[in-house]
Design a protein around this motif. Structure first.
Motif, PDB file in Angstrom:
ATOM      1  N   THR A 230      45.740  37.054  17.188  1.00 17.65           N
ATOM      2  CA  THR A 230      44.640  36.297  16.612  1.00 17.65           C
ATOM      3  C   THR A 230      45.142  35.427  15.471  1.00 17.65           C
TER       4      THR A 230
ATOM      5  N   GLN B  46      40.360  34.366  15.297  1.00 17.23           N
ATOM      6  CA  GLN B  46      39.985  34.051  16.673  1.00 17.23           C
ATOM      7  C   GLN B  46      41.184  34.254  17.585  1.00 17.23           C
TER       8      GLN B  46
ATOM      9  N   MET C 296      45.690  31.144  21.929  1.00 14.25           N
ATOM     10  CA  MET C 296      45.407  30.326  23.102  1.00 14.25           C
ATOM     11  C   MET C 296      46.419  30.575  24.215  1.00 14.25           C
TER      12      MET C 296
ATOM     13  N   ARG D 257      46.549  22.036  18.980  1.00 13.58           N
ATOM     14  CA  ARG D 257      45.485  22.115  17.986  1.00 13.58           C
ATOM     15  C   ARG D 257      44.551  23.274  18.324  1.00 13.58           C
ATOM     16  N   PRO D 258      43.804  23.757  17.346  1.00 12.21           N
ATOM     17  CA  PRO D 258      42.872  24.863  17.612  1.00 12.21           C
ATOM     18  C   PRO D 258      41.935  24.549  18.771  1.00 12.21           C
ATOM     19  N   GLY D 259      41.835  25.478  19.708  1.00 16.43           N
ATOM     20  CA  GLY D 259      40.925  25.323  20.831  1.00 16.43           C
ATOM     21  C   GLY D 259      41.441  24.457  21.955  1.00 16.43           C
ATOM     22  N   ASP D 260      42.685  23.991  21.883  1.00 17.23           N
ATOM     23  CA  ASP D 260      43.237  23.124  22.923  1.00 17.23           C
ATOM     24  C   ASP D 260      43.320  23.848  24.262  1.00 17.23           C
ATOM     25  N   THR D 261      43.068  23.094  25.340  1.00 17.72           N
ATOM     26  CA  THR D 261      43.290  23.570  26.707  1.00 17.72           C
ATOM     27  C   THR D 261      44.322  22.647  27.361  1.00 17.72           C
TER      28      THR D 261
END
Length: 249
Positions: free
Chosen positions: A61, A81, A84, A176-180
């Motif tokens: 996390t 959080q 990824m 970056r945060p939350g990248d897919t």
């Protein structure tokens, strides 16, 4: 870490540019003697102390926040959080059959960590479906490196490593945060080649030189750049520069 500093926020070797604190059992931490300025604050979970080797690791996390310090104490709350997962695939362009791509491994290496195998997120082995996956990925900048466990037949060379419409071979892959993000590695069996000959003023072969090709753009003069290519001429002055990306040199 100072906002805007180049390097990975998690594993940079530039220790003098970072301040590190450990979180106590109540989730609190303190970083003292911080000079005024803009900072990026990042928290990363680590494996539990005394964890048995080979045991299942807890879910990774992280949390990140921008902080401005102006001489007064600052209180910040961070919400952790999950890390990824970054997926990718390998593409081969050429008339001949592709090589044994299951011997290929892709690595994401943070700046400042050399080429250490364990310095980036786990994963990256290419499967029979030409796909690979990285897990436990944290935000930051990464260099894309590849290794092969066996030699490939033919003249296959890595042409590009595309993600978010940018070629990561010319810089860093920024997560970056939350990248897919999907990372697509393209190998070509038709490498670009620049044949030439080295001669002296009298037109005789001049083999006793190093030939260096480098980009006209100084911003691309970076260590390990694929756009900086060197070679030595043969006895007859002939030489060839291969796998040169398009551009001005």
């Amino acid at each position: 870490m100072r906002a805007g500093d180049s390097g990975n926020l998690l594993r940079s070797n530039l220790v003098w540019r970072e301040r590190v604190a450990t979180v106590d059992p109540q989730g609190r931490f303190t970083i003292s003697d911080v000079t005024p300025g803009k900072y990026t604050l990042l928290a990363q979970s680590t494996a539990a102390a005394g964890q048995t080797a080979g045991a299942a690791q807890p879910a990774a996390t992280w949390a990140m926040s921008e902080v401005s310090v102006d001489g007064a104490d600052v209180a910040v709350s961070l919400t952790m959080q999950p890390a990824m997962t970054i997926a990718g695939r390998v593409v081969f362009e050429g008339a001949t059959a592709p090589p044994d791509f299951t011997t290929l491994s892709v690595r994401l290496v943070p700046p400042g960590s050399g080429s250490s195998i364990g310095s980036g997120p786990p994963g990256g082995n290419v499967g029979a479906d030409r796909a690979f996956t990285f897990t436990r990925v944290m935000p930051g900048d990464y260099r894309v490196l590849t290794t092969q466990r066996a030699s490939w037949a033919g003249s296959w060379g890595l042409r590009s490593a595309m993600a978010n419409n940018r070629d990561a071979l010319d810089g860093f892959l920024t997560i970056r945060p939350g990248d897919t993000t999907e990372l697509v590695l393209t190998y070509t069996g038709r490498p670009t080649e620049v044949p030439a000959q080295s001669q002296d003023a009298g037109g005789r072969p001049a083999p006793d030189y190093f030939i260096v090709l480098f980009p006209a753009d100084r911003a691309q003069w970076t260590p390990g750049s694929r756009r900086i290519v060197s070679t030595r001429p043969g006895n007859h002055g002939h030489y060839s520069l291969r796998y040169v990306p398009p551009g001005e040199y």
